[in-house]
Design a protein around this motif. Structure first.
Motif, PDB file in Angstrom:
ATOM      1  N   TRP A 159      39.649  50.576  34.319  1.00 22.79           N
ATOM      2  CA  TRP A 159      38.398  50.153  34.531  1.00 22.79           C
ATOM      3  C   TRP A 159      38.250  48.848  33.594  1.00 22.79           C
ATOM      4  O   TRP A 159      37.373  48.131  34.058  1.00 22.79           O
ATOM      5  CB  TRP A 159      37.483  51.251  34.317  1.00 22.79           C
ATOM      6  CG  TRP A 159      37.188  52.337  35.240  1.00 22.79           C
ATOM      7  CD1 TRP A 159      38.036  52.392  36.342  1.00 22.79           C
ATOM      8  CD2 TRP A 159      36.827  53.694  35.070  1.00 22.79           C
ATOM      9  NE1 TRP A 159      37.885  53.717  36.964  1.00 22.79           N
ATOM     10  CE2 TRP A 159      36.981  54.348  35.973  1.00 22.79           C
ATOM     11  CE3 TRP A 159      36.096  54.221  33.871  1.00 22.79           C
ATOM     12  CZ2 TRP A 159      36.531  55.791  36.272  1.00 22.79           C
ATOM     13  CZ3 TRP A 159      35.525  55.580  33.923  1.00 22.79           C
ATOM     14  CH2 TRP A 159      35.969  56.261  35.292  1.00 22.79           C
ATOM     15  N   ASP A 161      36.592  46.289  31.348  1.00 20.25           N
ATOM     16  CA  ASP A 161      35.439  45.831  31.010  1.00 20.25           C
ATOM     17  C   ASP A 161      33.979  46.855  31.693  1.00 20.25           C
ATOM     18  O   ASP A 161      33.050  46.657  31.548  1.00 20.25           O
ATOM     19  CB  ASP A 161      34.908  44.583  30.929  1.00 20.25           C
ATOM     20  CG  ASP A 161      35.841  43.594  30.071  1.00 20.25           C
ATOM     21  OD1 ASP A 161      36.136  44.281  29.075  1.00 20.25           O
ATOM     22  OD2 ASP A 161      36.015  42.499  30.084  1.00 20.25           O
ATOM     23  N   ASN A 162      34.393  47.455  32.761  1.00 20.22           N
ATOM     24  CA  ASN A 162      33.542  48.068  33.747  1.00 20.22           C
ATOM     25  C   ASN A 162      33.503  49.566  33.321  1.00 20.22           C
ATOM     26  O   ASN A 162      32.583  50.323  33.700  1.00 20.22           O
ATOM     27  CB  ASN A 162      33.997  48.151  34.872  1.00 20.22           C
ATOM     28  CG  ASN A 162      34.121  46.635  35.938  1.00 20.22           C
ATOM     29  OD1 ASN A 162      33.123  45.979  35.587  1.00 20.22           O
ATOM     30  ND2 ASN A 162      35.031  46.562  36.617  1.00 20.22           N
ATOM     31  N   THR A 163      34.148  49.809  32.048  1.00 20.11           N
ATOM     32  CA  THR A 163      34.000  51.239  31.483  1.00 20.11           C
ATOM     33  C   THR A 163      32.684  51.473  30.924  1.00 20.11           C
ATOM     34  O   THR A 163      32.291  50.732  30.031  1.00 20.11           O
ATOM     35  CB  THR A 163      35.039  51.422  30.514  1.00 20.11           C
ATOM     36  OG1 THR A 163      36.314  51.334  30.926  1.00 20.11           O
ATOM     37  CG2 THR A 163      35.095  53.064  29.967  1.00 20.11           C
ATOM     38  N   LEU A 164      31.883  52.419  31.234  1.00 22.98           N
ATOM     39  CA  LEU A 164      30.315  52.716  30.884  1.00 22.98           C
ATOM     40  C   LEU A 164      30.230  54.051  30.456  1.00 22.98           C
ATOM     41  O   LEU A 164      30.696  54.859  31.298  1.00 22.98           O
ATOM     42  CB  LEU A 164      29.756  52.213  32.230  1.00 22.98           C
ATOM     43  CG  LEU A 164      27.906  52.677  32.060  1.00 22.98           C
ATOM     44  CD1 LEU A 164      27.320  51.623  30.908  1.00 22.98           C
ATOM     45  CD2 LEU A 164      27.353  52.669  33.274  1.00 22.98           C
ATOM     46  N   ASN A 315      32.888  54.207  36.230  1.00 27.22           N
ATOM     47  CA  ASN A 315      33.467  52.881  36.344  1.00 27.22           C
ATOM     48  C   ASN A 315      32.080  52.134  36.788  1.00 27.22           C
ATOM     49  O   ASN A 315      31.259  52.488  37.742  1.00 27.22           O
ATOM     50  CB  ASN A 315      34.249  52.737  37.502  1.00 27.22           C
ATOM     51  CG  ASN A 315      34.635  51.175  38.063  1.00 27.22           C
ATOM     52  OD1 ASN A 315      33.968  50.271  37.601  1.00 27.22           O
ATOM     53  ND2 ASN A 315      35.680  51.082  38.731  1.00 27.22           N
ATOM     54  N   GLY A 316      31.460  51.396  36.005  1.00 28.66           N
ATOM     55  CA  GLY A 316      30.086  50.713  36.096  1.00 28.66           C
ATOM     56  C   GLY A 316      29.853  49.883  37.300  1.00 28.66           C
ATOM     57  O   GLY A 316      28.875  49.562  38.006  1.00 28.66           O
ATOM     58  N   SER A 317      31.107  49.436  37.845  1.00 28.96           N
ATOM     59  CA  SER A 317      31.120  48.882  39.136  1.00 28.96           C
ATOM     60  C   SER A 317      30.991  49.486  40.602  1.00 28.96           C
ATOM     61  O   SER A 317      30.971  48.670  41.497  1.00 28.96           O
ATOM     62  CB  SER A 317      32.376  47.806  39.149  1.00 28.96           C
ATOM     63  OG  SER A 317      33.506  48.364  39.545  1.00 28.96           O
ATOM     64  N   ARG A 318      31.437  50.682  40.354  1.00 29.09           N
ATOM     65  CA  ARG A 318      31.309  51.626  41.502  1.00 29.09           C
ATOM     66  C   ARG A 318      29.957  52.571  41.408  1.00 29.09           C
ATOM     67  O   ARG A 318      29.403  52.801  40.376  1.00 29.09           O
ATOM     68  CB  ARG A 318      32.592  52.518  41.476  1.00 29.09           C
ATOM     69  CG  ARG A 318      33.985  51.508  41.563  1.00 29.09           C
ATOM     70  CD  ARG A 318      33.930  51.188  43.040  1.00 29.09           C
ATOM     71  NE  ARG A 318      33.842  51.963  43.947  1.00 29.09           N
ATOM     72  CZ  ARG A 318      33.825  51.690  45.189  1.00 29.09           C
ATOM     73  NH1 ARG A 318      33.613  50.506  45.788  1.00 29.09           N
ATOM     74  NH2 ARG A 318      33.998  52.824  46.125  1.00 29.09           N
TER      75      ARG A 318
END
Length: 334
Positions: A159, A161-164, A315-318
């Motif tokens: 993930w 940088d999208n790791t949240l 995944n912050g983008s999903r």
């Protein structure tokens, strides 16, 4: 304690120790060892093990001193409740055996309504302090956002940088002799998002094999996916709307959202073993949203209180379950 509960002739569960769960003593044929992994392994091997087992048990991922610093802060907060044995260091987290264990219940383990406030009026001070720890800066701003943990999950999942790390977490204590965590998988409580989250279970301190640590059902992630598909089918057949079927507490579940209260019977029902181990401060287990897990009852021989936290990453983008974008509260419906 174990010697008081054991009957003559009972056989140890694992490495000479008797492991108790909510419905009794685990038999040796119901128990195996959790597979250890090193954070220094190639990330491809860590990922393979995670996908194959539904979990990866990373020994010493976090700096031990960081974990013990958080444990110290936690018990300094809870000390005014009288939970600790007099003249002992807070970081040791030693339960005062003169106490009534009913006055010191763990969050998220025994409330009949799922995540309601446990215990009665005599437990209120302890429970309120345990809840307040969720909001303390040393916990939510420092420990929960540990860069080593986030970096490992970013690499494991790809993930980047999208790791949240999501806000809602469960910081649980387990005082000796109290009820353990029942059988569940995390997607039950995260159904409003994609089934791709990663849970980091972080023991905050050393946990003996008899000390109430998490136990994982062998190949439980495959069973979890089957159970979830079956629940979804039953929910739709029973006339629940799509929104109602996402509820962890729908009519196809126990009132707590759990699969079962008793791991012993559950292991027999599905013919799978519970995988167990001792844990050290710094260890982390990463597990999939379908990994079926529970815990043993804490019968640590030295009355050490087990503390651990469930930190979840997405995944912050999903699409993910935005109900978790808040701090933990009792009766918050999640």
């Amino acid at each position: 304690m174990p010697h008081a509960l054991s009957a003559e002739g009972e056989v140890p569960s694992f490495v000479g120790e008797k492991l108790y769960v909510n419905d009794g003593l685990l038999r040796p044929d119901q128990v195996g060892a959790l597979r250890e992994s090193s954070p220094d392994m190639p990330i491809e091997e860590i990922r393979r093990r995670y996908n194959e087992d539904g979990y990866v048990f990373l020994k010493g991922l976090l700096p031990r001193e960081d974990v013990l610093r958080a444990r110290q802060a936690y018990f300094e907060m809870l000390a005014p409740s009288g939970v600790l044995k007099p003249q002992t260091a807070p970081v040791d987290g030693i339960f005062d055996p003169a106490n009534d264990k009913a006055d010191y219940p763990g969050i998220g383990a025994g409330a009949a309504d799922g995540n309601g406030k446990p215990g009665g009026s005599t437990a209120e001070k302890f429970v309120d302090l345990a809840l307040a720890a969720h909001y303390a800066d040393w916990y939510k701003e420092t420990f929960c956002k540990h860069p080593v943990l986030k970096n490992m999950i970013a690499r494991l999942t790809g993930w980047g940088d999208n790791t949240l790390g999501i806000r809602r977490s469960l910081l649980r204590n387990n005082t000796p002799g109290n009820k353990a965590i029942g059988v569940h998988y995390d997607q039950i409580f995260l159904r409003h998002g994609e089934p791709t989250s990663v849970t980091a279970w972080v023991p905050m301190g050393d946990v003996a094999v008899t000390g109430g640590g998490l136990i994982y059902l062998e190949n439980g992630h495959t069973l979890g996916q089957e159970v979830e598909a079956d629940f979804t089918r039953k929910a739709m057949e029973s006339g629940l709307t799509t929104e109602e079927s996402k509820n962890a507490f729908n009519q196809n579940m126990l009132s707590t959202g759990l699969l079962a209260d008793g791991p012993l019977e559950y292991a027999d029902t599905f013919g799978r073993r519970w995988l167990v181990t001792s844990y050290n401060a710094g260890d982390v287990v990463l597990h999939s949203p379908y990994a079926i897990h529970a815990s043993t009852i804490n019968y640590d021989p030295n009355n050490i209180i087990r503390v651990g936290t469930d930190l979840r990453f997405v995944n912050g983008s999903r699409p993910w379950d935005k109900r978790w974008d808040k701090d933990y509260e009792f009766n918050d419906g999640v």
